[in-house]
Design a protein around this motif. Sequence first.
Motif, PDB file in Angstrom:
ATOM      1  N   ILE A 148      33.772  34.470  37.773  1.00  0.00           N
ATOM      2  CA  ILE A 148      32.434  34.857  37.895  1.00  0.00           C
ATOM      3  C   ILE A 148      31.463  34.110  37.190  1.00  0.00           C
ATOM      4  O   ILE A 148      30.401  33.975  37.960  1.00  0.00           O
ATOM      5  CB  ILE A 148      32.612  36.336  37.076  1.00  0.00           C
ATOM      6  CG1 ILE A 148      33.264  37.129  37.744  1.00  0.00           C
ATOM      7  CG2 ILE A 148      31.008  36.932  37.027  1.00  0.00           C
ATOM      8  CD1 ILE A 148      33.443  38.708  37.140  1.00  0.00           C
ATOM      9  N   CYS A 149      31.932  33.275  36.260  1.00  0.00           N
ATOM     10  CA  CYS A 149      30.578  32.317  35.382  1.00  0.00           C
ATOM     11  C   CYS A 149      30.719  31.156  36.259  1.00  0.00           C
ATOM     12  O   CYS A 149      29.726  30.405  36.009  1.00  0.00           O
ATOM     13  CB  CYS A 149      30.976  32.241  34.219  1.00  0.00           C
ATOM     14  SG  CYS A 149      30.950  33.859  33.170  1.00  0.00           S
ATOM     15  N   HIS A 150      31.753  30.464  36.707  1.00  0.00           N
ATOM     16  CA  HIS A 150      31.755  29.240  37.343  1.00  0.00           C
ATOM     17  C   HIS A 150      32.444  29.261  38.852  1.00  0.00           C
ATOM     18  O   HIS A 150      33.470  28.610  38.824  1.00  0.00           O
ATOM     19  CB  HIS A 150      32.691  28.114  36.587  1.00  0.00           C
ATOM     20  CG  HIS A 150      32.229  28.271  34.931  1.00  0.00           C
ATOM     21  ND1 HIS A 150      31.027  27.544  34.549  1.00  0.00           N
ATOM     22  CD2 HIS A 150      32.491  28.854  34.113  1.00  0.00           C
ATOM     23  CE1 HIS A 150      30.885  27.674  33.330  1.00  0.00           C
ATOM     24  NE2 HIS A 150      31.718  28.480  32.953  1.00  0.00           N
ATOM     25  N   PRO A 151      31.943  30.156  39.479  1.00  0.00           N
ATOM     26  CA  PRO A 151      32.521  30.192  40.937  1.00  0.00           C
ATOM     27  C   PRO A 151      32.549  29.184  41.938  1.00  0.00           C
ATOM     28  O   PRO A 151      33.651  28.795  42.698  1.00  0.00           O
ATOM     29  CB  PRO A 151      31.669  31.556  41.429  1.00  0.00           C
ATOM     30  CG  PRO A 151      30.383  31.152  40.854  1.00  0.00           C
ATOM     31  CD  PRO A 151      30.708  30.852  39.824  1.00  0.00           C
ATOM     32  N   LEU A 152      31.665  27.978  41.637  1.00  0.00           N
ATOM     33  CA  LEU A 152      31.869  27.022  42.337  1.00  0.00           C
ATOM     34  C   LEU A 152      32.913  25.913  42.166  1.00  0.00           C
ATOM     35  O   LEU A 152      33.397  25.289  42.891  1.00  0.00           O
ATOM     36  CB  LEU A 152      30.599  26.062  42.686  1.00  0.00           C
ATOM     37  CG  LEU A 152      29.269  26.977  43.217  1.00  0.00           C
ATOM     38  CD1 LEU A 152      27.968  26.190  43.018  1.00  0.00           C
ATOM     39  CD2 LEU A 152      29.607  27.510  44.587  1.00  0.00           C
ATOM     40  N   HIS A 153      33.373  25.998  40.833  1.00  0.00           N
ATOM     41  CA  HIS A 153      34.416  25.115  40.171  1.00  0.00           C
ATOM     42  C   HIS A 153      35.632  25.934  40.013  1.00  0.00           C
ATOM     43  O   HIS A 153      36.461  25.391  39.460  1.00  0.00           O
ATOM     44  CB  HIS A 153      33.768  24.530  38.745  1.00  0.00           C
ATOM     45  CG  HIS A 153      32.661  23.904  39.256  1.00  0.00           C
ATOM     46  ND1 HIS A 153      31.407  24.365  38.896  1.00  0.00           N
ATOM     47  CD2 HIS A 153      32.252  22.330  39.449  1.00  0.00           C
ATOM     48  CE1 HIS A 153      30.441  23.396  39.151  1.00  0.00           C
ATOM     49  NE2 HIS A 153      30.985  22.145  39.274  1.00  0.00           N
ATOM     50  N   TYR A 154      35.945  27.138  40.601  1.00  0.00           N
ATOM     51  CA  TYR A 154      36.906  28.010  40.086  1.00  0.00           C
ATOM     52  C   TYR A 154      38.242  27.291  40.665  1.00  0.00           C
ATOM     53  O   TYR A 154      39.186  26.996  39.680  1.00  0.00           O
ATOM     54  CB  TYR A 154      36.735  29.163  40.947  1.00  0.00           C
ATOM     55  CG  TYR A 154      38.028  30.059  40.793  1.00  0.00           C
ATOM     56  CD1 TYR A 154      38.062  31.056  39.444  1.00  0.00           C
ATOM     57  CD2 TYR A 154      38.882  30.470  41.598  1.00  0.00           C
ATOM     58  CE1 TYR A 154      39.261  31.542  39.323  1.00  0.00           C
ATOM     59  CE2 TYR A 154      40.036  31.255  41.588  1.00  0.00           C
ATOM     60  CZ  TYR A 154      40.275  32.075  40.235  1.00  0.00           C
ATOM     61  OH  TYR A 154      41.419  32.718  40.143  1.00  0.00           O
ATOM     62  N   THR A 155      38.296  26.726  41.947  1.00  0.00           N
ATOM     63  CA  THR A 155      39.511  26.176  42.354  1.00  0.00           C
ATOM     64  C   THR A 155      40.043  24.729  41.670  1.00  0.00           C
ATOM     65  O   THR A 155      40.884  24.664  41.417  1.00  0.00           O
ATOM     66  CB  THR A 155      39.567  25.936  43.970  1.00  0.00           C
ATOM     67  OG1 THR A 155      38.274  25.039  44.026  1.00  0.00           O
ATOM     68  CG2 THR A 155      39.368  27.260  44.716  1.00  0.00           C
ATOM     69  N   ILE A 156      39.016  24.337  41.106  1.00  0.00           N
ATOM     70  CA  ILE A 156      39.197  22.875  40.480  1.00  0.00           C
ATOM     71  C   ILE A 156      39.611  23.158  39.032  1.00  0.00           C
ATOM     72  O   ILE A 156      40.532  22.545  38.641  1.00  0.00           O
ATOM     73  CB  ILE A 156      37.880  22.142  40.494  1.00  0.00           C
ATOM     74  CG1 ILE A 156      37.358  21.772  41.708  1.00  0.00           C
ATOM     75  CG2 ILE A 156      38.055  20.874  39.466  1.00  0.00           C
ATOM     76  CD1 ILE A 156      35.975  20.990  41.768  1.00  0.00           C
TER      77      ILE A 156
ATOM     78  N   SER B 270      35.716  36.469  26.808  1.00  0.00           N
ATOM     79  CA  SER B 270      35.607  36.302  27.846  1.00  0.00           C
ATOM     80  C   SER B 270      34.687  37.594  28.658  1.00  0.00           C
ATOM     81  O   SER B 270      33.846  37.293  29.464  1.00  0.00           O
ATOM     82  CB  SER B 270      37.134  36.410  28.601  1.00  0.00           C
ATOM     83  OG  SER B 270      37.708  35.238  28.113  1.00  0.00           O
ATOM     84  N   TYR B 271      34.806  38.693  28.315  1.00  0.00           N
ATOM     85  CA  TYR B 271      33.903  39.817  28.935  1.00  0.00           C
ATOM     86  C   TYR B 271      32.392  40.011  28.358  1.00  0.00           C
ATOM     87  O   TYR B 271      31.666  40.351  28.972  1.00  0.00           O
ATOM     88  CB  TYR B 271      34.658  41.176  28.479  1.00  0.00           C
ATOM     89  CG  TYR B 271      35.756  41.262  29.620  1.00  0.00           C
ATOM     90  CD1 TYR B 271      35.331  41.662  31.133  1.00  0.00           C
ATOM     91  CD2 TYR B 271      37.232  41.356  29.500  1.00  0.00           C
ATOM     92  CE1 TYR B 271      36.239  41.881  31.950  1.00  0.00           C
ATOM     93  CE2 TYR B 271      37.972  41.497  30.448  1.00  0.00           C
ATOM     94  CZ  TYR B 271      37.650  41.809  31.707  1.00  0.00           C
ATOM     95  OH  TYR B 271      38.441  42.092  32.696  1.00  0.00           O
ATOM     96  N   ILE B 272      32.315  39.233  27.178  1.00  0.00           N
ATOM     97  CA  ILE B 272      30.725  39.224  26.639  1.00  0.00           C
ATOM     98  C   ILE B 272      30.257  38.232  27.655  1.00  0.00           C
ATOM     99  O   ILE B 272      28.991  38.368  28.168  1.00  0.00           O
ATOM    100  CB  ILE B 272      30.796  38.509  25.151  1.00  0.00           C
ATOM    101  CG1 ILE B 272      31.240  39.908  24.427  1.00  0.00           C
ATOM    102  CG2 ILE B 272      29.405  38.222  25.054  1.00  0.00           C
ATOM    103  CD1 ILE B 272      31.365  39.341  22.935  1.00  0.00           C
ATOM    104  N   ARG B 273      31.009  37.024  27.840  1.00  0.00           N
ATOM    105  CA  ARG B 273      30.338  35.963  28.982  1.00  0.00           C
ATOM    106  C   ARG B 273      30.357  36.498  30.471  1.00  0.00           C
ATOM    107  O   ARG B 273      29.370  36.147  30.800  1.00  0.00           O
ATOM    108  CB  ARG B 273      31.209  34.935  28.914  1.00  0.00           C
ATOM    109  CG  ARG B 273      31.467  33.996  27.683  1.00  0.00           C
ATOM    110  CD  ARG B 273      30.122  33.191  27.581  1.00  0.00           C
ATOM    111  NE  ARG B 273      29.847  32.234  28.705  1.00  0.00           N
ATOM    112  CZ  ARG B 273      30.519  31.188  29.014  1.00  0.00           C
ATOM    113  NH1 ARG B 273      31.450  30.651  28.088  1.00  0.00           N
ATOM    114  NH2 ARG B 273      30.292  30.517  30.080  1.00  0.00           N
TER     115      ARG B 273
END
Length: 309
Positions: A126-134, A217-220
């Motif tokens: 959710i917070c870093h979707p573009l770098h998720y797979t990396i 994690s859920y606060i972020r």
Amino acid sequence: MESQNLTGVSEFFLLGLSEDPELQPLLFELFLSIYLITVCGNLLIILAVSSDPRLHTPMYFFLFHLSLADTGFISTTVPKMLVNTHTHNKSIAYEACLIQVSFSYLFACLDSMFLTVMAYDRLVAICHPLHYTIIMNPQLCGLLVFISFLVSLLDSQLHLSMVSQLTFCSDVEVPSIFCDPPQLLNIACSDTSTYTILMYFFGAIFGGIPVSGILFSYIRIISSILRVSSSGGRYKAFSTCISHLSVVCLFYGTALGVYFSSTVKSSSKKGAVASVIYTVVTPMLNPFIYSLRNRDIKRALWRLLRRKT
């Protein structure tokens, strides 16, 4: 084995939920049904994730291992309880009791660690979707599972070592369906103040750190979701976390109930009920929570059933 020689205790007696003979057949059928539902539900998730390439992602990789841990968790306690109920013999050997202590804490800690890892997975998604797979690459996922197992093994061995040092006298009746260390502390005839402090210290370390990780994690995640402009986007992002949040609340809520009820010796029946919810009901509900609220799992299960028929 040294503690057995010191205490002279060769077996314990698991009192379970009730000693009423008329209730034993009902309890046997109830727990047998729960056990079969739990094993089949988790097995279906394991088969769906392993057989469907669409589910070969980090989130379902961790769900696969969570289902394995849930199956092991309930298999540590319920089969022995079913045997005792069916044979009307509540005894459990000293060595078998120690094995139950070791494996129950191993799988309980694995559940806690996997829930924490899954919270981190949702944070990255959710917070870093573009770098998720990396970030969530197969090497990191495998490392997280391996670390979870090592931490859980350490936790189980610490509790096993602590319980094996206790001394017991004539009262070896455990007011639970399995050898629960908090209940064993209550019936020990030696001074257990040090062991009680250590037990809650280990609980704070091996339970508090994962809970802190989940909360962080859920606060972020919530702060990131609130920055989404559209309400539809916020709902879509949060809907991916609902199943995980439900399991987290169920698991840690019942775990706290077990430990708080075990601190009062007069509440043995309440402690037994809390232990049942923690060790039996929670593993049974997890597959339903994930499958009923997850379209990918339902589609994979449907494809799996169609392939078999």
